[in-house]
Design a protein around this motif. Structure first.
Motif, mmCIF file in Angstrom:
data_model
loop_
_atom_site.group_PDB
_atom_site.id
_atom_site.type_symbol
_atom_site.label_atom_id
_atom_site.label_comp_id
_atom_site.label_asym_id
_atom_site.label_seq_id
_atom_site.Cartn_x
_atom_site.Cartn_y
_atom_site.Cartn_z
ATOM 1 N N LEU A 156 47.883 -108.865 -109.128
ATOM 2 C CA LEU A 156 48.486 -109.983 -109.843
ATOM 3 C C LEU A 156 49.028 -109.572 -111.203
ATOM 4 N N SER A 157 48.484 -108.510 -111.776
ATOM 5 C CA SER A 157 48.901 -108.124 -113.129
ATOM 6 C C SER A 157 49.890 -106.964 -113.130
ATOM 7 N N GLY A 158 49.821 -106.116 -112.106
ATOM 8 C CA GLY A 158 50.669 -104.924 -112.089
ATOM 9 C C GLY A 158 50.163 -103.818 -112.988
ATOM 10 N N MET A 159 48.933 -103.925 -113.467
ATOM 11 C CA MET A 159 48.406 -102.917 -114.374
ATOM 12 C C MET A 159 47.977 -101.663 -113.626
ATOM 13 N N VAL A 160 48.202 -100.504 -114.239
ATOM 14 C CA VAL A 160 47.705 -99.238 -113.700
ATOM 15 C C VAL A 160 46.218 -99.159 -114.010
ATOM 16 N N VAL A 161 45.390 -99.062 -112.969
ATOM 17 C CA VAL A 161 43.937 -99.108 -113.160
ATOM 18 C C VAL A 161 43.257 -97.766 -112.912
ATOM 19 N N GLY A 162 44.024 -96.739 -112.546
ATOM 20 C CA GLY A 162 43.435 -95.424 -112.322
ATOM 21 C C GLY A 162 44.504 -94.361 -112.316
ATOM 22 N N ILE A 163 44.084 -93.120 -112.541
ATOM 23 C CA ILE A 163 45.039 -92.008 -112.556
ATOM 24 C C ILE A 163 44.336 -90.748 -112.089
ATOM 25 N N GLY A 164 45.038 -89.949 -111.284
ATOM 26 C CA GLY A 164 44.485 -88.681 -110.804
ATOM 27 C C GLY A 164 45.487 -87.575 -111.001
ATOM 28 N N ASN A 223 51.148 -99.963 -119.429
ATOM 29 C CA ASN A 223 50.386 -101.207 -119.342
ATOM 30 C C ASN A 223 50.702 -102.164 -120.493
ATOM 31 N N ALA A 224 51.020 -101.600 -121.658
ATOM 32 C CA ALA A 224 51.227 -102.425 -122.841
ATOM 33 C C ALA A 224 52.685 -102.787 -123.084
ATOM 34 N N SER A 225 53.618 -102.177 -122.316
ATOM 35 C CA SER A 225 55.030 -102.416 -122.628
ATOM 36 C C SER A 225 55.899 -102.756 -121.417
ATOM 37 N N SER A 226 55.385 -102.601 -120.192
ATOM 38 C CA SER A 226 56.202 -102.922 -119.015
ATOM 39 C C SER A 226 56.492 -104.418 -118.958
ATOM 40 N N ASP A 227 57.668 -104.761 -118.429
ATOM 41 C CA ASP A 227 58.064 -106.164 -118.309
ATOM 42 C C ASP A 227 57.461 -106.751 -117.035
ATOM 43 N N ALA A 228 56.500 -107.644 -117.194
ATOM 44 C CA ALA A 228 55.847 -108.278 -116.051
ATOM 45 C C ALA A 228 56.181 -109.764 -115.994
ATOM 46 N N SER A 229 57.385 -110.109 -116.421
ATOM 47 C CA SER A 229 57.787 -111.526 -116.465
ATOM 48 C C SER A 229 57.689 -112.185 -115.103
ATOM 49 N N ILE A 235 48.438 -109.840 -118.986
ATOM 50 C CA ILE A 235 48.129 -110.650 -117.800
ATOM 51 C C ILE A 235 46.724 -110.338 -117.304
ATOM 52 N N TRP A 236 46.374 -109.044 -117.269
ATOM 53 C CA TRP A 236 45.025 -108.649 -116.854
ATOM 54 C C TRP A 236 43.985 -109.315 -117.761
ATOM 55 N N THR A 237 44.198 -109.222 -119.069
ATOM 56 C CA THR A 237 43.243 -109.784 -120.024
ATOM 57 C C THR A 237 43.113 -111.294 -119.830
ATOM 58 N N TYR A 238 44.241 -111.957 -119.588
ATOM 59 C CA TYR A 238 44.243 -113.406 -119.376
ATOM 60 C C TYR A 238 43.430 -113.772 -118.128
ATOM 61 N N LEU A 239 43.706 -113.077 -117.008
ATOM 62 C CA LEU A 239 43.017 -113.394 -115.754
ATOM 63 C C LEU A 239 41.546 -112.988 -115.800
ATOM 64 N N ASP A 240 41.267 -111.839 -116.404
ATOM 65 C CA ASP A 240 39.891 -111.362 -116.493
ATOM 66 C C ASP A 240 39.044 -112.326 -117.322
ATOM 67 N N GLY A 241 39.645 -112.915 -118.359
ATOM 68 C CA GLY A 241 38.932 -113.873 -119.185
ATOM 69 C C GLY A 241 38.606 -115.163 -118.452
ATOM 70 N N ARG A 242 39.246 -115.374 -117.312
ATOM 71 C CA ARG A 242 38.986 -116.549 -116.479
ATOM 72 C C ARG A 242 38.254 -116.183 -115.194
ATOM 73 N N ALA A 243 37.607 -115.028 -115.196
ATOM 74 C CA ALA A 243 36.808 -114.550 -114.052
ATOM 75 C C ALA A 243 37.650 -114.327 -112.805
ATOM 76 N N ARG A 244 38.946 -114.077 -112.981
ATOM 77 C CA ARG A 244 39.810 -113.796 -111.829
ATOM 78 C C ARG A 244 39.861 -112.284 -111.590
ATOM 79 N N ASN A 245 38.722 -111.661 -111.500
ATOM 80 C CA ASN A 245 38.639 -110.212 -111.367
ATOM 81 C C ASN A 245 37.844 -109.887 -110.114
ATOM 82 N N SER A 246 38.474 -109.239 -109.147
ATOM 83 C CA SER A 246 37.809 -108.929 -107.880
ATOM 84 C C SER A 246 37.379 -107.470 -107.781
ATOM 85 N N SER A 247 37.431 -106.735 -108.900
ATOM 86 C CA SER A 247 37.030 -105.329 -108.848
ATOM 87 C C SER A 247 35.531 -105.215 -108.585
#
Length: 306
Positions: A1-9, A130-136, A155-167
């Motif tokens: 829902l956020s489009g955030m990069v959550v890992g890197i290898g 994560n801090a500059s991509s356009d996720a409009s 967006i991640w911070t907004y959803l996570d603050g509302r317990a919308r986190n399924s990780s």
């Protein structure tokens, strides 16, 4: 829902299973701690995601061989893209940088950075994206009314603050066992030796394992390794994981702390090759100087009587 990069290898040369496992390890790990393993300091709010996904989509690369053990309880589903159709799951692929084709004379760019410095740069690039991509397009009406800038991080911070986190959270020690690669080491009386490098920690010293080794000579075992940076290694002893630090000496340069596993293996190979060459040359060198002594003095090197 956020489009955030959550890992890197990371992998050297081409994709490898180690890179996939490292990405999963970074997902599961607190990002402040993960970045510290590469010598980077970040703030928790810069990369707040912690935990793995219950479903994974792999392309037809090394991830297709991912070994699913029965005890893996966090993974609900694993999916592969159809053959010859990597773009069928284009969520990530479409965000990869593209090289524009041109008709200029072909050139190549040779970086001044080593592998660890490149890894640091790409971690910071994740923070940039994560801090500059356009996720409009991902913004809901509620988000728009909240008035925050449309970035994946916000967006991640907004959803996570509302317990919308399924990780799915995985303990740090369990993430080490599950995702990092095992390599052989030898424990001597002063340190753990990993491809010629010494590693220790205060916690490991308190276990008295080095005292036990002093009586028995040495112990061969294995450790968990983050292949792209060997600043730290992890040793499991009596069911507990110990994080070991590279033992610096007065002659250790700052730039030599952070190197990749392949660089460390190459250094160890050159060290052993040099030692073998010296062992081969030593008898001839000793004989040369013994004969030189006799020519100079007329006496044998160890001449005398008892």
């Amino acid at each position: 829902l956020s489009g955030m990069v959550v890992g890197i290898g990371f992998a050297e040369g081409r994709e490898s299973m180690d890179a996939y496992r490292m990405a999963l390890f970074s997902m599961a790990t607190d990002k402040v701690k993960f970045c510290e393993l590469f010598g980077l300091e970040i703030k928790p709010e810069e990369w707040p995601s912690v935990g793995v996904s219950g479903g994974i989509v792999f392309d037809r690369g090394p991830g297709a061989t991912y070994d699913i053990d029965p005890e893996i309880h966090w993974l609900g589903s694993i999916e592969l893209t159809p053959t010859y159709s990597g773009q069928s799951k284009a969520t990530v692929e479409s965000s990869h940088p593209r090289d524009k084709a041109d008709i200029e004379q072909p050139t190549h760019f040779h970086s001044k950075l080593n592998f660890v410095q490149m890894a640091r740069r790409e971690i910071l690039q994740v923070l940039v994206d994560n801090a500059s991509s356009d996720a409009s397009d991902r913004m809901t009406e509620e988000m728009l009314l909240s008035g925050f800038v449309p970035t994946p991080l916000n967006i991640w911070t907004y959803l996570d603050g509302r317990a919308r986190n399924s990780s799915i959270g995985i303990p740090y020690e369990e993430a080490i066992r599950s995702f990092l690669v095992e390599h052989p080491v030898t424990i001597h009386k002063d340190a753990v030796y990993f491809y010629g490098r010494k590693y220790r920690s205060k916690e490991l010293i308190k276990t008295k394992v080095f005292d036990r080794v002093a009586r028995g000579g040495s112990i061969k075992t294995t450790v968990y390794v983050l292949t792209m940076c060997v600043r730290h290694i992890w040793l499991e002893l009596d069911g507990l994981i110990y994080e070991l630090d590279f033992v610096r000496t007065a002659s250790t340069l700052d730039g030599n702390i952070d190197i990749s596993l392949s660089d460390l293996k190459e250094i160890d190979f050159m060290r052993r090759q040099g030692a073998n060459e010296l062992a081969y040359q030593r008898p001839a060198i000793q004989q040369h100087y013994r004969e030189r002594f006799k020519n100079e003095t007329g006496e044998d090197w160890d001449g005398g009587q008892r």
